[in-house]
Design a protein around this motif. Sequence first.
Motif, PDB file in Angstrom:
ATOM      1  N   ARG A  31       0.858  -1.155  -0.175  1.00 37.29           N
ATOM      2  CA  ARG A  31      -0.014  -0.012  -0.127  1.00 37.29           C
ATOM      3  C   ARG A  31       0.814   1.318   0.164  1.00 37.29           C
ATOM      4  O   ARG A  31       1.673   1.565   0.772  1.00 37.29           O
ATOM      5  N   LYS A  32       0.912   2.177  -0.907  1.00 34.75           N
ATOM      6  CA  LYS A  32       1.564   3.340  -1.235  1.00 34.75           C
ATOM      7  C   LYS A  32       0.886   4.439  -0.718  1.00 34.75           C
ATOM      8  O   LYS A  32      -0.347   4.690  -0.924  1.00 34.75           O
ATOM      9  N   LEU A  33       1.706   5.389   0.065  1.00 25.77           N
ATOM     10  CA  LEU A  33       0.986   6.516   0.549  1.00 25.77           C
ATOM     11  C   LEU A  33       2.069   7.622   0.139  1.00 25.77           C
ATOM     12  O   LEU A  33       3.158   7.596   0.362  1.00 25.77           O
ATOM     13  N   LEU A  34       1.607   8.753  -0.322  1.00 23.27           N
ATOM     14  CA  LEU A  34       2.317  10.152  -0.464  1.00 23.27           C
ATOM     15  C   LEU A  34       2.475  10.964   0.311  1.00 23.27           C
ATOM     16  O   LEU A  34       1.441  11.354   0.958  1.00 23.27           O
ATOM     17  N   LEU A  35       3.703  11.129   0.898  1.00 25.15           N
ATOM     18  CA  LEU A  35       3.974  12.196   1.801  1.00 25.15           C
ATOM     19  C   LEU A  35       4.685  13.554   1.145  1.00 25.15           C
ATOM     20  O   LEU A  35       5.791  13.458   0.895  1.00 25.15           O
ATOM     21  N   PRO A  36       4.004  14.527   0.910  1.00 27.20           N
ATOM     22  CA  PRO A  36       4.440  15.950   0.550  1.00 27.20           C
ATOM     23  C   PRO A  36       5.438  16.487   1.859  1.00 27.20           C
ATOM     24  O   PRO A  36       4.936  16.660   2.681  1.00 27.20           O
ATOM     25  N   VAL A  37       6.714  16.744   1.317  1.00 27.34           N
ATOM     26  CA  VAL A  37       7.686  17.263   2.166  1.00 27.34           C
ATOM     27  C   VAL A  37       8.090  18.580   1.734  1.00 27.34           C
ATOM     28  O   VAL A  37       8.390  18.959   0.748  1.00 27.34           O
ATOM     29  N   SER A  38       7.614  19.761   2.716  1.00 26.72           N
ATOM     30  CA  SER A  38       7.756  21.133   2.534  1.00 26.72           C
ATOM     31  C   SER A  38       9.103  21.444   3.134  1.00 26.72           C
ATOM     32  O   SER A  38       9.262  22.539   2.976  1.00 26.72           O
ATOM     33  N   PHE A  39       9.557  20.557   3.991  1.00 22.96           N
ATOM     34  CA  PHE A  39      10.989  21.097   4.591  1.00 22.96           C
ATOM     35  C   PHE A  39      10.463  21.982   5.908  1.00 22.96           C
ATOM     36  O   PHE A  39      11.475  22.774   6.460  1.00 22.96           O
TER      37      PHE A  39
ATOM     38  N   GLU B 253      -1.654   9.989  -7.889  1.00 22.62           N
ATOM     39  CA  GLU B 253      -2.332   9.016  -8.749  1.00 22.62           C
ATOM     40  C   GLU B 253      -1.666   8.320  -9.584  1.00 22.62           C
ATOM     41  O   GLU B 253      -1.892   6.979  -9.899  1.00 22.62           O
ATOM     42  N   GLU B 254      -0.511   8.971 -10.194  1.00 21.33           N
ATOM     43  CA  GLU B 254       0.551   8.390 -11.227  1.00 21.33           C
ATOM     44  C   GLU B 254       1.156   7.274 -10.628  1.00 21.33           C
ATOM     45  O   GLU B 254       1.651   6.192 -10.978  1.00 21.33           O
ATOM     46  N   LYS B 255       1.502   7.468  -9.462  1.00 23.21           N
ATOM     47  CA  LYS B 255       2.399   6.586  -8.555  1.00 23.21           C
ATOM     48  C   LYS B 255       1.578   5.363  -7.870  1.00 23.21           C
ATOM     49  O   LYS B 255       2.332   4.539  -7.146  1.00 23.21           O
ATOM     50  N   GLY B 256       0.296   5.436  -8.188  1.00 23.86           N
ATOM     51  CA  GLY B 256      -0.544   4.410  -7.665  1.00 23.86           C
ATOM     52  C   GLY B 256      -0.759   4.453  -5.953  1.00 23.86           C
ATOM     53  O   GLY B 256      -1.001   3.471  -5.384  1.00 23.86           O
ATOM     54  N   CYS B 257      -0.741   5.555  -5.563  1.00 22.21           N
ATOM     55  CA  CYS B 257      -0.980   5.944  -4.228  1.00 22.21           C
ATOM     56  C   CYS B 257      -2.461   5.920  -3.772  1.00 22.21           C
ATOM     57  O   CYS B 257      -3.155   6.344  -4.675  1.00 22.21           O
ATOM     58  N   GLU B 258      -2.697   5.200  -2.644  1.00 20.77           N
ATOM     59  CA  GLU B 258      -4.271   5.411  -2.135  1.00 20.77           C
ATOM     60  C   GLU B 258      -4.482   6.315  -1.331  1.00 20.77           C
ATOM     61  O   GLU B 258      -5.614   6.670  -0.901  1.00 20.77           O
ATOM     62  N   GLY B 259      -3.558   7.167  -1.013  1.00 21.96           N
ATOM     63  CA  GLY B 259      -3.850   8.287   0.071  1.00 21.96           C
ATOM     64  C   GLY B 259      -2.372   9.188   0.050  1.00 21.96           C
ATOM     65  O   GLY B 259      -1.488   9.090  -0.263  1.00 21.96           O
ATOM     66  N   ILE B 260      -2.817  10.446   0.317  1.00 23.04           N
ATOM     67  CA  ILE B 260      -1.896  11.557   0.663  1.00 23.04           C
ATOM     68  C   ILE B 260      -1.768  11.916   2.059  1.00 23.04           C
ATOM     69  O   ILE B 260      -2.664  12.222   2.772  1.00 23.04           O
TER      70      ILE B 260
ATOM     71  N   LYS C 194       8.534  -3.479  10.676  1.00 25.08           N
ATOM     72  CA  LYS C 194       9.444  -4.412   9.791  1.00 25.08           C
ATOM     73  C   LYS C 194      10.313  -5.360  10.767  1.00 25.08           C
ATOM     74  O   LYS C 194      10.502  -6.489  10.559  1.00 25.08           O
ATOM     75  N   GLU C 195      10.649  -4.770  11.967  1.00 23.54           N
ATOM     76  CA  GLU C 195      11.409  -5.814  12.945  1.00 23.54           C
ATOM     77  C   GLU C 195      10.561  -6.668  13.671  1.00 23.54           C
ATOM     78  O   GLU C 195      10.969  -7.883  13.858  1.00 23.54           O
ATOM     79  N   ARG C 196       9.228  -6.450  13.901  1.00 20.63           N
ATOM     80  CA  ARG C 196       8.550  -7.135  14.530  1.00 20.63           C
ATOM     81  C   ARG C 196       7.607  -8.286  13.524  1.00 20.63           C
ATOM     82  O   ARG C 196       7.517  -9.439  13.901  1.00 20.63           O
ATOM     83  N   THR C 197       7.276  -7.740  12.338  1.00 17.21           N
ATOM     84  CA  THR C 197       6.692  -8.669  11.310  1.00 17.21           C
ATOM     85  C   THR C 197       7.323  -9.055  10.260  1.00 17.21           C
ATOM     86  O   THR C 197       6.861  -9.845   9.520  1.00 17.21           O
ATOM     87  N   GLY C 198       8.491  -8.517   9.890  1.00 16.67           N
ATOM     88  CA  GLY C 198       9.313  -8.914   8.750  1.00 16.67           C
ATOM     89  C   GLY C 198       8.549  -7.729   7.580  1.00 16.67           C
ATOM     90  O   GLY C 198       9.283  -8.013   6.517  1.00 16.67           O
ATOM     91  N   ARG C 199       7.487  -7.056   7.838  1.00 13.77           N
ATOM     92  CA  ARG C 199       7.033  -6.178   6.697  1.00 13.77           C
ATOM     93  C   ARG C 199       6.489  -5.064   7.164  1.00 13.77           C
ATOM     94  O   ARG C 199       6.251  -5.023   8.289  1.00 13.77           O
ATOM     95  N   THR C 200       5.875  -4.445   6.562  1.00 12.63           N
ATOM     96  CA  THR C 200       5.228  -2.975   6.827  1.00 12.63           C
ATOM     97  C   THR C 200       3.753  -2.868   6.344  1.00 12.63           C
ATOM     98  O   THR C 200       3.508  -3.497   5.261  1.00 12.63           O
ATOM     99  N   GLY C 201       3.026  -2.325   6.955  1.00  8.37           N
ATOM    100  CA  GLY C 201       1.632  -1.909   6.632  1.00  8.37           C
ATOM    101  C   GLY C 201       1.546  -1.231   5.203  1.00  8.37           C
ATOM    102  O   GLY C 201       0.606  -1.130   4.544  1.00  8.37           O
ATOM    103  N   PHE C 202       2.561  -0.389   5.309  1.00  4.71           N
ATOM    104  CA  PHE C 202       2.640   0.716   3.810  1.00  4.71           C
ATOM    105  C   PHE C 202       3.741   1.271   3.467  1.00  4.71           C
ATOM    106  O   PHE C 202       4.770   0.838   4.428  1.00  4.71           O
TER     107      PHE C 202
ATOM    108  N   ASP D 247      15.106   4.599   2.981  1.00  7.44           N
ATOM    109  CA  ASP D 247      14.370   3.549   2.851  1.00  7.44           C
ATOM    110  C   ASP D 247      13.164   3.955   2.019  1.00  7.44           C
ATOM    111  O   ASP D 247      12.345   3.213   1.627  1.00  7.44           O
ATOM    112  N   HIS D 248      13.064   5.339   1.846  1.00  7.14           N
ATOM    113  CA  HIS D 248      11.694   5.906   1.116  1.00  7.14           C
ATOM    114  C   HIS D 248      12.327   6.562  -0.256  1.00  7.14           C
ATOM    115  O   HIS D 248      13.057   7.342  -0.310  1.00  7.14           O
ATOM    116  N   SER D 249      11.361   6.343  -1.277  1.00  3.01           N
ATOM    117  CA  SER D 249      11.686   6.779  -2.701  1.00  3.01           C
ATOM    118  C   SER D 249      11.272   8.251  -2.362  1.00  3.01           C
ATOM    119  O   SER D 249      10.352   8.846  -1.905  1.00  3.01           O
ATOM    120  N   CYS D 250      12.091   8.959  -2.943  1.00  3.29           N
ATOM    121  CA  CYS D 250      11.877  10.410  -2.849  1.00  3.29           C
ATOM    122  C   CYS D 250      11.854  11.226  -4.362  1.00  3.29           C
ATOM    123  O   CYS D 250      12.884  10.881  -5.077  1.00  3.29           O
TER     124      CYS D 250
END
Length: 388
Positions: A65-73, A205-212, A92-100, A131-134
């Motif tokens: 599940r992808k979520l977009l986080l706009p960074v304005s600094f 939308e182009e990146k296939g994110c389900e929320g901002i 990731k430490e607890r379950t080996g994966r993340t929820g998003f 760890d996050h695409s920017c």
Amino acid sequence: MSGKHLPKEIAAAGQICRRCRAAEAFLVVRTEPLCRDCFIKYVHTKVIKRMESFRVRFSAVDQSRKLLLPVSFGVSSLTLLHVLDQHLSKQKERTGRTGFELQLLFVDTSSVERASPEPQLVSLLKGQFPDHSCTSVFLSSIFEDESTDSEADFREYLPAVAQADAQPPSAEQRLEHLMKSLPSATARSDVMSVLRTRLIAKIAEEKGCEGILWGDCTTRLAEKTLAETAKGRGFSLPWQVIDGDSPYGIAFNYPLRDLLKKELTAYADMANPPFSSLIHRSPGSGQLSVSSKHTTIDDLMKQYFESVEENYPSIVANVVRTTSKLQAPPSQRTDQFCRLCNMPVTNGKFGIHGWGGDQQDSTDALPELSGNGLCYGCARSLPQVTAL
């Protein structure tokens, strides 16, 4: 940062943390003395509670599940990123994966805004949060879309760029020309904010994110409530300050909605690993221009609520809680949308006509501002020539 450097309203010298009852309190959070560890936990809990629907158990093993986080600094968006980065690491430490997974986005407005963040901050951000695409994009790229969808295209309302040759104007030229054509500092700030939101939603939308995930805290949401109302866009508040679906076809979420800006500032000073070096502080921030010509409605609301939250944080929180009770009208297939801000405009009440209150008496003199596909707020921000 030591306690002696904190504002007297939140300094907590000599008090014991009310939660752990063991350590000395570092600051007072809304009458509650907290130590450093309990304060950090307080901030994390407020944010993560707003992310319950994105827990690991609600995500499929083979689906990200992808979520977009706009960074304005600013301190808000960076605090949100820092908290979620640590939250995902623990998942990731607890379950080996993340929820998003997070997709970071920076919209560069340097071509039309002198106080915009320096481009090198993006490189520093990527280094600290690898760890996050920017992605970094220029605000002018909103004009590069070749879509001809008449219902969504707003460019026909913008002023034409005079060219000495037959070459069409570049996206940068169109944006610069638009900003120069706007009649006031408030209009420039308003239109720039609207274009930025449109661009962010488009990229999500182009990146296939389900929320901002917007970095708007309690203070910022209170500012926006009064500012948007003053600018004639109060009807849009259910979509601008409340979690849920938006007119852009993607969900808007505000995980920091229960935290004041002064609390985020305190968190940034004690976070580990630190990120305060990434925070962009524009010259003269927090101070109004001596000339009213250069002062925007957003500037006035920002100064007001940042001063109120120091001594009366409950007032700021009450504004946001009250606004959160607003409900968006049921969506109908016949709903029309403003060509610029994309907010639903019911009953065809475009332009000044229908939304101008007492100003309706003068709409006969300005027939060109009625039925132009722009909501009342956008019709007031754009110059008259662009609303034809």
